[in-house]
Design a protein around this motif. Structure first.
Motif, PDB file in Angstrom:
ATOM      1  N   ALA A 100       0.736  -1.164  -0.025  1.00  9.35           N
ATOM      2  CA  ALA A 100       0.026  -0.057  -0.176  1.00  9.35           C
ATOM      3  C   ALA A 100       0.805   1.234  -0.139  1.00  9.35           C
ATOM      4  O   ALA A 100       0.585   2.382  -0.650  1.00  9.35           O
ATOM      5  N   PHE A 101       1.824   1.238   0.637  1.00 13.17           N
ATOM      6  CA  PHE A 101       2.764   2.371   0.892  1.00 13.17           C
ATOM      7  C   PHE A 101       3.500   2.577  -0.558  1.00 13.17           C
ATOM      8  O   PHE A 101       3.461   3.592  -1.112  1.00 13.17           O
ATOM      9  N   VAL A 102       3.932   1.673  -1.056  1.00 13.41           N
ATOM     10  CA  VAL A 102       4.486   1.823  -2.589  1.00 13.41           C
ATOM     11  C   VAL A 102       3.589   2.355  -3.345  1.00 13.41           C
ATOM     12  O   VAL A 102       3.838   3.214  -4.454  1.00 13.41           O
ATOM     13  N   ASN A 103       2.370   1.733  -3.596  1.00 10.95           N
ATOM     14  CA  ASN A 103       1.140   1.854  -4.531  1.00 10.95           C
ATOM     15  C   ASN A 103       0.969   3.481  -4.161  1.00 10.95           C
ATOM     16  O   ASN A 103       0.965   4.257  -5.416  1.00 10.95           O
ATOM     17  N   GLY A 104       0.796   4.002  -3.169  1.00 13.69           N
ATOM     18  CA  GLY A 104       0.410   5.606  -2.983  1.00 13.69           C
ATOM     19  C   GLY A 104       1.695   6.239  -3.152  1.00 13.69           C
ATOM     20  O   GLY A 104       1.429   7.293  -4.042  1.00 13.69           O
ATOM     21  N   VAL A 105       2.904   5.958  -3.042  1.00 11.00           N
ATOM     22  CA  VAL A 105       3.945   7.039  -3.199  1.00 11.00           C
ATOM     23  C   VAL A 105       4.118   7.013  -4.731  1.00 11.00           C
ATOM     24  O   VAL A 105       4.113   8.128  -5.512  1.00 11.00           O
ATOM     25  N   LEU A 106       4.173   5.729  -5.491  1.00 12.88           N
ATOM     26  CA  LEU A 106       4.393   5.792  -6.902  1.00 12.88           C
ATOM     27  C   LEU A 106       3.234   6.419  -7.508  1.00 12.88           C
ATOM     28  O   LEU A 106       3.240   6.965  -8.734  1.00 12.88           O
ATOM     29  N   ASP A 107       1.960   6.186  -7.170  1.00 10.24           N
ATOM     30  CA  ASP A 107       0.948   6.999  -7.777  1.00 10.24           C
ATOM     31  C   ASP A 107       1.181   8.465  -7.840  1.00 10.24           C
ATOM     32  O   ASP A 107       0.724   8.980  -8.674  1.00 10.24           O
ATOM     33  N   ARG A 108       1.628   8.967  -6.752  1.00  7.82           N
ATOM     34  CA  ARG A 108       1.903  10.593  -6.605  1.00  7.82           C
ATOM     35  C   ARG A 108       2.785  10.717  -7.714  1.00  7.82           C
ATOM     36  O   ARG A 108       2.965  11.837  -8.167  1.00  7.82           O
ATOM     37  N   ILE A 109       3.907  10.029  -7.536  1.00  4.49           N
ATOM     38  CA  ILE A 109       4.940  10.330  -8.632  1.00  4.49           C
ATOM     39  C   ILE A 109       4.616  10.395  -9.992  1.00  4.49           C
ATOM     40  O   ILE A 109       4.704  11.083 -10.812  1.00  4.49           O
ATOM     41  N   ALA A 110       3.638   9.359 -10.401  1.00  5.44           N
ATOM     42  CA  ALA A 110       3.199   9.149 -11.536  1.00  5.44           C
ATOM     43  C   ALA A 110       2.297  10.654 -12.111  1.00  5.44           C
ATOM     44  O   ALA A 110       2.494  11.251 -13.288  1.00  5.44           O
ATOM     45  N   GLU A 111       1.622  10.884 -10.964  1.00  3.03           N
ATOM     46  CA  GLU A 111       0.845  12.078 -11.199  1.00  3.03           C
ATOM     47  C   GLU A 111       1.611  13.437 -11.304  1.00  3.03           C
ATOM     48  O   GLU A 111       1.322  14.433 -12.275  1.00  3.03           O
ATOM     49  N   ASN A 112       2.536  13.507 -10.465  1.00  3.02           N
ATOM     50  CA  ASN A 112       3.708  14.531 -10.532  1.00  3.02           C
ATOM     51  C   ASN A 112       4.129  14.827 -11.862  1.00  3.02           C
ATOM     52  O   ASN A 112       4.630  15.741 -12.281  1.00  3.02           O
ATOM     53  N   LEU A 113       4.705  13.561 -12.495  1.00  2.00           N
ATOM     54  CA  LEU A 113       5.340  13.511 -13.654  1.00  2.00           C
ATOM     55  C   LEU A 113       4.187  13.641 -14.937  1.00  2.00           C
ATOM     56  O   LEU A 113       4.657  13.606 -15.894  1.00  2.00           O
ATOM     57  N   GLY A 114       2.955  13.741 -14.751  1.00  6.85           N
ATOM     58  CA  GLY A 114       1.793  13.600 -15.772  1.00  6.85           C
ATOM     59  C   GLY A 114       1.548  12.477 -16.496  1.00  6.85           C
ATOM     60  O   GLY A 114       1.240  12.312 -17.470  1.00  6.85           O
ATOM     61  N   ARG A 115       2.128  11.292 -15.756  1.00  8.75           N
ATOM     62  CA  ARG A 115       1.950   9.916 -16.501  1.00  8.75           C
ATOM     63  C   ARG A 115       0.461   9.443 -16.135  1.00  8.75           C
ATOM     64  O   ARG A 115       0.080   9.046 -15.117  1.00  8.75           O
ATOM     65  N   VAL A 116      -0.190   9.314 -17.153  1.00  8.10           N
ATOM     66  CA  VAL A 116      -1.563   8.981 -17.165  1.00  8.10           C
ATOM     67  C   VAL A 116      -1.697   7.858 -18.290  1.00  8.10           C
ATOM     68  O   VAL A 116      -1.307   8.063 -19.533  1.00  8.10           O
ATOM     69  N   ASP A 117      -2.300   6.848 -17.988  1.00 10.40           N
ATOM     70  CA  ASP A 117      -2.442   5.624 -19.070  1.00 10.40           C
ATOM     71  C   ASP A 117      -3.429   6.336 -19.871  1.00 10.40           C
ATOM     72  O   ASP A 117      -4.695   6.775 -19.628  1.00 10.40           O
ATOM     73  N   ARG A 118      -3.568   5.750 -21.315  1.00  6.43           N
ATOM     74  CA  ARG A 118      -4.195   6.144 -22.181  1.00  6.43           C
ATOM     75  C   ARG A 118      -5.645   5.765 -21.856  1.00  6.43           C
ATOM     76  O   ARG A 118      -6.828   6.536 -22.208  1.00  6.43           O
TER      77      ARG A 118
END
Length: 140
Positions: free
Chosen positions: A120-138
């Motif tokens: 859960a910790f890894v999921n939350g942090v990586l999800d925020r990183i992805a959002e910060n990077l603008g990584r959105v799956d199509r």
């Protein structure tokens, strides 16, 4: 398990060894493969990730710091920190790999090698990183 999945698992083991032993990434990579067999595709991916994380460590760690507001990087469990480094590097450098795949694979590694809360910790942090990077799956 696919080649990239096994490559990620090997990469995590090598990143852990780099941090724990203080050896350089190229030295750990060379030593690891002398002792551990691996398929060529997974091995190539693991090597790329380990060397990439080592080369981009400052940027990778900064992305983790920005996304983990309540946890200092130095206080994270070593497994969690290195799973986050692997996932953050992939999010930053592998746009062809879907965000969901990167997060799912990282969460599975965290569950397998970390504590009960690691997934859960890894999921939350990586999800925020992805959002910060603008990584959105199509398909999101």
């Amino acid at each position: 398990m696919g080649a990239r999945s096994t490559g990620r698992e090997a990469a995590l083991q090598m990143l852990f060894a780099v941090e724990a032993g203080g050896s350089s990434a190229p030295r750990v990579v060379a030593t690891f493969w002398r002792e551990t067999p691996g398929d060529p595709e997974g091995r190539a991916y693991a090597d790329e990730v380990v060397v990439g994380v080592a080369e981009d460590l400052a940027a990778v760690d900064e992305a983790i710091r920005k996304a983990s507001t309540n946890w200092r990087l130095e206080r994270m469990a070593r497994v969690d920190r290195n799973v986050l480094r692997l996932g953050a590097w992939e999010l930053m450098n592998r746009p062809e790999v879907p965000r969901a795949v990167i997060l799912d694979e990282a969460v599975e590694l965290a569950k397998r090698y970390g504590s009960e809360e690691s997934g859960a910790f890894v999921n939350g942090v990586l999800d925020r990183i992805a959002e910060n990077l603008g990584r959105v799956d199509r398909d999101r």
